[in-house]
Structures are given as C-alpha cells and as structure tokens.
Design a protein around this motif. Structure first.
Motif, PDB file in Angstrom:
ATOM      1  N   LEU A   1       0.876  -1.147   0.083  1.00  0.00           N
ATOM      2  CA  LEU A   1      -0.021  -0.258   0.033  1.00  0.00           C
ATOM      3  C   LEU A   1       0.871   1.117   0.021  1.00  0.00           C
ATOM      4  O   LEU A   1       0.484   2.201  -0.808  1.00  0.00           O
ATOM      5  CB  LEU A   1      -0.973   0.008   1.230  1.00  0.00           C
ATOM      6  CG  LEU A   1      -2.073  -1.076   1.372  1.00  0.00           C
ATOM      7  CD1 LEU A   1      -2.798  -1.043   2.629  1.00  0.00           C
ATOM      8  CD2 LEU A   1      -2.669  -1.091  -0.003  1.00  0.00           C
TER       9      LEU A   1
ATOM     10  N   ARG B   1      -7.534   4.540   5.103  1.00  0.00           N
ATOM     11  CA  ARG B   1      -7.202   3.679   4.547  1.00  0.00           C
ATOM     12  C   ARG B   1      -7.482   3.386   2.973  1.00  0.00           C
ATOM     13  O   ARG B   1      -6.921   2.704   2.323  1.00  0.00           O
ATOM     14  CB  ARG B   1      -7.702   2.163   5.268  1.00  0.00           C
ATOM     15  CG  ARG B   1      -7.389   2.004   6.607  1.00  0.00           C
ATOM     16  CD  ARG B   1      -7.979   0.587   6.853  1.00  0.00           C
ATOM     17  NE  ARG B   1      -9.457   0.668   6.716  1.00  0.00           N
ATOM     18  CZ  ARG B   1     -10.179   0.651   7.901  1.00  0.00           C
ATOM     19  NH1 ARG B   1      -9.635   1.235   8.938  1.00  0.00           N
ATOM     20  NH2 ARG B   1     -11.656   0.597   7.903  1.00  0.00           N
ATOM     21  N   ARG B   2      -8.585   4.139   2.672  1.00  0.00           N
ATOM     22  CA  ARG B   2      -9.010   3.974   1.460  1.00  0.00           C
ATOM     23  C   ARG B   2      -8.791   5.143   0.464  1.00  0.00           C
ATOM     24  O   ARG B   2      -8.596   5.104  -0.784  1.00  0.00           O
ATOM     25  CB  ARG B   2     -10.558   4.016   1.357  1.00  0.00           C
ATOM     26  CG  ARG B   2     -10.981   2.452   2.102  1.00  0.00           C
ATOM     27  CD  ARG B   2     -10.890   1.349   1.236  1.00  0.00           C
ATOM     28  NE  ARG B   2     -11.838   1.732   0.217  1.00  0.00           N
ATOM     29  CZ  ARG B   2     -13.085   1.541   0.062  1.00  0.00           C
ATOM     30  NH1 ARG B   2     -13.790   1.242   1.318  1.00  0.00           N
ATOM     31  NH2 ARG B   2     -13.792   1.688  -0.775  1.00  0.00           N
TER      32      ARG B   2
ATOM     33  N   ASP C   1      -7.462  -3.789  -1.031  1.00  0.00           N
ATOM     34  CA  ASP C   1      -8.065  -2.453  -0.495  1.00  0.00           C
ATOM     35  C   ASP C   1      -9.637  -2.428  -0.452  1.00  0.00           C
ATOM     36  O   ASP C   1     -10.241  -2.110   0.449  1.00  0.00           O
ATOM     37  CB  ASP C   1      -7.980  -1.186  -1.462  1.00  0.00           C
ATOM     38  CG  ASP C   1      -6.675  -0.527  -1.245  1.00  0.00           C
ATOM     39  OD1 ASP C   1      -5.962  -0.839  -0.130  1.00  0.00           O
ATOM     40  OD2 ASP C   1      -6.252   0.479  -1.784  1.00  0.00           O
TER      41      ASP C   1
END
Length: 303
Positions: free
Chosen positions: A11, A90-91, A191
């Motif tokens: 990530l 996170r997104r 994700d």
C-alpha cells in the motif's frame, strides 16, 4: 502479522501513485462529504439533541489530519467519527483532501439536503455515476498492481509454495493434514475486499486447491492466494477437456452410423473477461485445543 506487513508495504508503494484529475477529485470529495453528512443526519435522527454534529465533524477532521490511526477508535473522543476517519485514511488518502470533504459535509448539513429525498437521490446519482465511470477503473488498476506486488513479495518469503499458475500458499507449522480441515476464511481483494469465515471441509474448497493436496505439507493452517488468471486458466482447461470429450463421443457416434464428420463450428470471438479480484482462502482444523484467531467478517466496497 507477516501478511499485514507485506500488505502495508504494497500500500505504501502505491500511495499517490496515480493522481486524479482536479474535476474527478472534486467529485470524490463531494461524494465523501455527502456520505459524511448522511452519517450526521442518521445520528441526528437517532439521538436528537444529544448528538453534537460539530464534535463529530471536528473529531473526524482532527484524526485525518494526524494521518495515522493513533489510537483505537473505541478510545477516541468520538468513536463513530474515528471509525469514519480510519476508513478514509485506509481508502481515500491521496485521492481526496480531508478539509474539502469536511467542508462539503458541512455544506450538505446546512442545506438540510436529506430533508428533500428527491434532491438527495439526484445528488447521489450524479456523483455515483461519474465515479463509477471514471474512478472505479483507477481503483481496479491499482488493485491489480497491488495484487501482483503482493504475490511477488509472498512468493519470496521462506517456506512459501509457488505454483506455475501464479498461486502462492503459506503454511503455519503443524502436523494436520489438509484433508482434515473444518474451518476456513474466504477473502477477495486488497483495498476493496470481502471477508467471511465459516465451516469449510476439504470437499468445499475449489478444485483448483484440492488438486494441489498431494503437494501440500502437513501444517496447522494453509493460506492460498489465488490470482484471477489461475481461476481463468483452470476454467479454460476444464472447458477444453469437456469439449474434447464431446467431440470424441460425436466422432464415435458418426462412425457407428456411417456419417461423415461434421464440419467444426466456428468458435465465437472471445470477449475480454471482466476484472476479478485476488482471492485468499485460509483453511485449518479448528478444535478447542488449537484455536485460531480470525478477523471479523466485513465488506469494503470500492464506493
């Protein structure tokens, strides 16, 4: 823990890897602001005057600005806002500006958009249609790149089993046989993922995995990472075998009846297959003496 570390590495490599056009970024900020405003409206309906919208929005903004999940959401001043902030981090970090998202949310709340359901539906529809058309392809491209990097990193780990079709299997030390498993977790995506844990027997696993049983060592847990190309190749192999059997039977029947072999039909043109995310299947034999900690079931859609 190893999987989490590798995933975080993947990530981080992708952070800010693909910039969005300003118009698309603005659309995403409006979408996220509208969703945040909807949360505010839901809490207002449920809690009335006991709900402090400014505390909620302020807590969300402060946690996002720190840029890390500094403490568990349950210990934050406003856990509900902390959970939304963590989801954003996170997104969408790098794709949307948090201050702009909060500003849009305040605008929607002040407009009392949700009091007019028709206007709210139009707003959702306009934003969603553009994001599905322009943002989802970006997300899918990122997912595919992260999947390739994750599989490469996993395959390099000591003890990992790699297969010609791109599959990778990790094992935890133990003396169980894979045929004796009774529990499993199915997960798709990186994700954007779904995760479900349930009873699972050896016969419940895909043939793609069952065919590997003779090559699998004894262990306490097996985790399979299955790229879509492996699923596609297995399906194509099964199709070709079924077609060959059918053609053989037809040939035998024609020979018995004295018929000439029929001219082979022209195969239809194959269309590009739609994107399918990485599949992760973790299986083990669950019993009171060997409990295995699992993550809760959840769904993280792209939008």
């Amino acid at each position: 823990m190893k999987y989490v570390c590798l995933l975080c590495w993947c990530l981080c490599c992708q952070l800010g890897a693909q910039e969005l056009k300003p118009e698309l970024r603005s659309c995403l900020e409006s979408y996220l602001g509208l969703r945040l405003a909807e949360e505010v409206q839901d809490y207002r309906r449920e809690l009335g005057k006991a709900f402090d919208a400014e505390l909620f929005l302020g807590s969300f903004a402060a946690r996002v600005q720190r840029g890390v999940e500094s403490e568990p959401a349950e210990k934050a001043d406003c856990p509900a806002a902390a959970r939304e902030a963590d989801r954003y981090l996170r997104r969408y970090r790098g794709d949307a500006d948090a201050e702009a998202v909060v500003a849009r949310a305040r605008q929607y709340v002040e407009r009392r958009l949700f009091d007019d359901r028709a206007a709210s539906a139009r707003e959702w529809r306009t934003l969603s249609q553009r994001l599905h058309r322009e943002y989802l392809p970006v997300c899918r491209a990122r997912e595919q790149k992260k999947e390739a990097e994750l599989l490469q990193a996993l395959a390099a780990q000591p003890g990992a089993l790699s297969f010609p079709n791109g599959m990778v299997c990790e094992v935890q030390p133990g003396e169980d046989d894979v045929h004796d498993i009774n529990r499993g977790t199915r997960e798709t995506g990186i994700d954007f993922f779904t995760r479900v844990t349930d009873d699972m027997r050896f016969a419940d696993m895909p043939e793609l995995i069952r065919s590997l049983a003779p090559q699998l060592p004894k262990a306490s847990c097996w985790t399979f990472y299955i790229p879509h190309r492996a699923v596609r190749e297995a399906a194509e192999t099964a199709r070709r075998e079924a077609e060959a059997k059918r053609e053989k039977r037809v040939g035998q029947l024609n020979a018995l009846l004295g018929r000439k072999p029929a001219k082979a039909a022209e195969k239809p043109r194959e269309e590009a297959e739609p994107y399918a995310p990485l599949m992760k299947i973790r299986v083990w034999r669950d019993d009171p003496l060997h409990p295995l900690e699992v993550l809760p079931d959840c769904t993280e859609p792209m939008l």
